[in-house]
Design an enzyme around this catalytic site. Sequence first.
Site, short mmCIF file in Angstrom:
data_model
loop_
_atom_site.label_atom_id
_atom_site.label_comp_id
_atom_site.label_asym_id
_atom_site.label_seq_id
_atom_site.Cartn_x
_atom_site.Cartn_y
_atom_site.Cartn_z
N PHE A 9 64.11 28.74 26.19
CA PHE A 9 63.69 29.86 25.34
C PHE A 9 64.86 30.53 24.64
O PHE A 9 64.67 31.21 23.63
CB PHE A 9 62.92 30.90 26.19
N LYS B 160 59.73 19.35 22.16
CA LYS B 160 58.86 20.18 23.02
C LYS B 160 59.67 21.46 23.29
O LYS B 160 60.46 21.53 24.21
CB LYS B 160 58.56 19.43 24.32
N GLU C 6 57.75 27.29 25.50
CA GLU C 6 56.44 27.87 25.18
C GLU C 6 56.54 29.39 25.03
O GLU C 6 55.59 30.04 24.63
CB GLU C 6 55.41 27.50 26.26
N SER D 94 66.94 25.22 32.77
CA SER D 94 67.49 25.61 34.07
C SER D 94 67.83 24.37 34.91
O SER D 94 67.27 23.28 34.68
CB SER D 94 66.47 26.48 34.80
N CYS E 84 73.59 30.60 27.98
CA CYS E 84 74.16 29.74 29.02
C CYS E 84 75.68 29.84 29.02
O CYS E 84 76.33 29.41 29.95
CB CYS E 84 73.73 28.31 28.82
N GLU F 260 72.39 32.00 39.17
CA GLU F 260 72.39 32.45 37.77
C GLU F 260 71.37 33.59 37.63
O GLU F 260 70.21 33.43 37.99
CB GLU F 260 71.99 31.28 36.87
P1 NAD Z 1 63.42 26.38 31.89
O1 NAD Z 1 64.08 25.32 32.72
O2 NAD Z 1 62.42 27.27 32.54
O3 NAD Z 1 62.63 25.69 30.66
C1 NAD Z 1 63.25 24.74 29.84
C2 NAD Z 1 62.19 23.75 29.35
O4 NAD Z 1 61.62 23.08 30.48
C3 NAD Z 1 61.04 24.44 28.61
O5 NAD Z 1 60.71 23.67 27.49
C4 NAD Z 1 59.93 24.47 29.64
O6 NAD Z 1 58.65 24.40 29.08
C5 NAD Z 1 60.20 23.24 30.50
N1 NAD Z 1 59.77 23.41 31.89
C6 NAD Z 1 59.75 24.58 32.60
N2 NAD Z 1 59.29 24.34 33.85
C7 NAD Z 1 59.02 23.02 33.94
C8 NAD Z 1 58.53 22.17 34.99
N3 NAD Z 1 58.23 22.65 36.19
N4 NAD Z 1 58.40 20.86 34.73
C9 NAD Z 1 58.70 20.36 33.52
N5 NAD Z 1 59.16 21.11 32.49
C10 NAD Z 1 59.33 22.43 32.70
O7 NAD Z 1 64.58 27.21 31.18
P2 NAD Z 1 64.44 28.54 30.30
O8 NAD Z 1 64.11 29.67 31.20
O9 NAD Z 1 63.59 28.28 29.12
O10 NAD Z 1 65.94 28.68 29.76
C11 NAD Z 1 66.96 29.32 30.47
C12 NAD Z 1 67.83 28.33 31.20
O11 NAD Z 1 68.39 27.39 30.29
C13 NAD Z 1 69.02 28.99 31.88
O12 NAD Z 1 69.18 28.41 33.15
C14 NAD Z 1 70.19 28.64 30.97
O13 NAD Z 1 71.45 28.62 31.60
C15 NAD Z 1 69.78 27.28 30.53
N6 NAD Z 1 70.48 26.88 29.32
C16 NAD Z 1 71.45 25.95 29.43
C17 NAD Z 1 72.17 25.56 28.32
C18 NAD Z 1 73.25 24.53 28.45
O14 NAD Z 1 73.62 23.96 27.44
N7 NAD Z 1 73.75 24.24 29.62
C19 NAD Z 1 71.88 26.11 27.07
C20 NAD Z 1 70.85 27.06 26.97
C21 NAD Z 1 70.16 27.43 28.12
#
Ligand code: NAD
Length: 499
Positions: free
Chosen positions: A150, A174, A177, A227, A282, A384
């Site tokens: 997000f 994808k 959401e 994450s 991040c 985090e």
């Molecule tokens: P998230 O892991 O909750 O979601 C990321 C994606 O995974 C979304 O598209 C979501 O729909 C999908 N997803 C969520 N739960 C899922 C599941 N159980 N099974 C399959 N798919 C699933 O992450 P977020 O809250 O949207 O973003 C924040 C996180 O992203 C933080 O941990 C941040 O550090 C990380 N991030 C990392 C970087 C990097 O380059 N290392 C960059 C930006 C953000």
Amino acid sequence: MATELYHFVGGKKVKGTSGRFGDVYNPTTGELAAKAPFATAEEVRAVIQNSQDAFAGWAATSPLVRARVMFKFKELCEKHADEIATLISNEHGKVHSDAKGSLQRGLEVVEFACGIPHLLKGEYSDNVSRGIDLYSMRQPLGVVSGITPFNFPAMVPMWMFGVAIACGNTFVLKPSEKDPSCPLRLAELMMEAGAPPGVLNVVIGDKVAVDTIITDPNVKAVSFVGSTPIAHYVYSTAAAHGKRVQAMGGAKNHMIVMPDADMDQAADALIGAGYGSAGERCMAVSVAVPVGDKTADALIEKLTPRVRALKVGPSIAPDSEMGPLVTKEHLAKVKGYVDHGVKEGAKLVVDGRELKLQGYENGYFMGGCLFDGVKPEMKIYKEEIFGPVLSTVRVDTFEEAVRLPSEHEFGNGVAIFTRDGDAARDFANRVQVGMVGINVPIPVPLAFHTFGGWKSSAFGDTNQHGPEGVRFYTKIKTVTSRWPTGIRAGAEFNIPTLK
Ligand code: NAD
């Protein structure tokens, strides 16, 4: 009335049929802004098939033509920058100027991708054996997919589709959401820029959509950012299904402040990198590591009034420095970490938990929080938080300062503030973290280099964008050729050797 969003497939808006929706809120007001349709596995498979159908035609276009589409897309995004930034601010909550900046950083990857004719050039060796030439070429993989978080609804998708599409792949995005309107708009602009239908499809969904993408045989590569637990799941599942995968995860970025650092510069850096985008980056700095008590005391003294004075406000107000958090649940989670830190015995120097904004009482706001006396065994240090919470861990020596980020589970970014070139160089060489800043608090590499952390911050072998991105989204083919007018070799029963 909340707008019902759609998928974007084959150049058109497509209504979801699952009857399942995710709620998208405006974090500034707490109002329901849109309903995001969650795709069924069948819908996702149809989207992948649409991209598969578009692949052969797109892969056969000249890289020059593809570069021209990317140029045009960049121009259109610049023309619509305010509109795109408003979409980001209204669903994510980051302030407008920051949203525009993140769009700009994404467009730098598109700029990089405009050089694709050069980037795809292979290698050629003349006369490797008598009358035999050898050359290599980089070819696209097919349908590739990006699953994004997000916190950067424009930039992170552009890291991926900017390079992948320029390489000749078709792309299924994808997005998160929680803020899908911006990526949907980007797909429209790609069509306007001249990308044929199906070259960039966007499917909105949750785990059902992700699971379909990472197991579908037509998807050749998956790029994930989010994450760590989900990154690991996506990495292992997609790899087990024979796909090329890169999966970036969470972070806990430290900033070391040496006793000789310019303390005002260090404080500026910590305020911007710790609280910008409400800490939902991040590459946000979430741990300050002053070396020596004198440095720590001076730093806390400088930071305290500035954290208290942060201008927290609506994301679209021009003077806001920090907007709301993305959702009510995330706000509760971040505040929960702060409660926990207090219980664990860390000293909460600035407490932003109770902040309420007049006129925006239902918005997901909190003020900046500053902890001192955080210890490595505390949960607020280990995990985090992803919010406007800066933890100070005091150390006595440079060696401890190198060890702390090196031994942390995450290894995304790290920074050192010092005037001592030897210390900075030694630190950069030895620290076990993927991206290092020297007097630079958020060392996000430019598009022509690559972005990626170490340890639990990234799974897979290649980074995002830059030459690594081109390698990720292409496969190499080598051709060894001899023309019949050359020397007749006769039947060879031994392995070919140099003649
Ligand atoms: P998230 O892991 O909750 O979601 C990321 C994606 O995974 C979304 O598209 C979501 O729909 C999908 N997803 C969520 N739960 C899922 C599941 N159980 N099974 C399959 N798919 C699933 O992450 P977020 O809250 O949207 O973003 C924040 C996180 O992203 C933080 O941990 C941040 O550090 C990380 N991030 C990392 C970087 C990097 O380059 N290392 C960059 C930006 C953000």
